[in-house]
Design an enzyme around this catalytic site. Structure first.
Site, PDB file in Angstrom:
ATOM      1  N   SER A  64      -2.619  -2.599 -10.058  1.00  0.00           N
ATOM      2  CA  SER A  64      -2.276  -3.442  -8.918  1.00  0.00           C
ATOM      3  C   SER A  64      -2.854  -2.839  -7.645  1.00  0.00           C
ATOM      4  CB  SER A  64      -0.755  -3.528  -8.774  1.00  0.00           C
ATOM      5  OG  SER A  64      -0.230  -2.292  -8.319  1.00  0.00           O
ATOM      6  N   ASP A  65      -3.001  -3.667  -6.650  1.00  0.00           N
ATOM      7  CA  ASP A  65      -3.242  -3.164  -5.300  1.00  0.00           C
ATOM      8  C   ASP A  65      -1.879  -2.716  -4.773  1.00  0.00           C
ATOM      9  OD1 ASP A  65      -4.460  -2.536  -2.914  1.00  0.00           O
ATOM     10  OD2 ASP A  65      -5.449  -4.472  -2.700  1.00  0.00           O
ATOM     11  N   TRP A  66      -1.844  -1.918  -3.696  1.00  0.00           N
ATOM     12  CA  TRP A  66      -0.570  -1.467  -3.151  1.00  0.00           C
ATOM     13  C   TRP A  66       0.242  -2.673  -2.695  1.00  0.00           C
ATOM     14  CZ3 TRP A  66      -4.366   2.393  -2.654  1.00  0.00           C
ATOM     15  CH2 TRP A  66      -3.965   3.647  -3.092  1.00  0.00           C
TER      16      TRP A  66
END
Length: 120
Positions: A64-66
């Site tokens: 995931s992205d943050w």
């Protein structure tokens, strides 16, 4: 908001760069913050499983992205939550309660295989 796009349009316009990355040997991919066709990108089984893995042949792991994780999405194809996330869904307690161990094993295998392949 959601980025809504038909399957054919998405495949013809947006998939070629990802296909090129897969063919070049990419071992990691990142899902985005936004929704695609009403589903969060990091929970979108059509994007991560059907398109990326099944159609393109991607063998690596998806992270995931943050802040882009909204659930433990192992079944949909997410393998790693970005470390330090405010709402961590990939902690020991959450994973032990919500994840099928075979899905967890698959995510760990993909991540470690990519690390090994890159000799990290």
């Amino acid at each position: 908001e959601s980025s809504d796009v038909g399957e054919r349009t998405a495949w013809e316009l947006y998939s070629p760069p990802f296909q090129a990355a897969v063919e070049a040997g990419a071992v990691a991919a990142m899902c985005a913050y936004n929704k695609v066709n009403g589903t969060w990108a990091c929970e979108n089984e059509n994007l991560m499983q059907r398109d990326l893995r099944d159609r393109m042949g991607f063998k690596g792991f998806v992270m995931s992205d943050w802040g882009a994780t909204h659930s433990t999405s192992l079944r949909q194809g997410l393998d790693m939550d970005q470390p330090g996330s405010v709402d961590s869904f990939f902690n020991a307690q959450t994973l032990s309660l919500s994840a099928d161990t075979s899905l967890l094993d698959r995510a760990v295998h993909r991540t470690l295989a990519a690390t090994y392949r890159m000799r990290l």
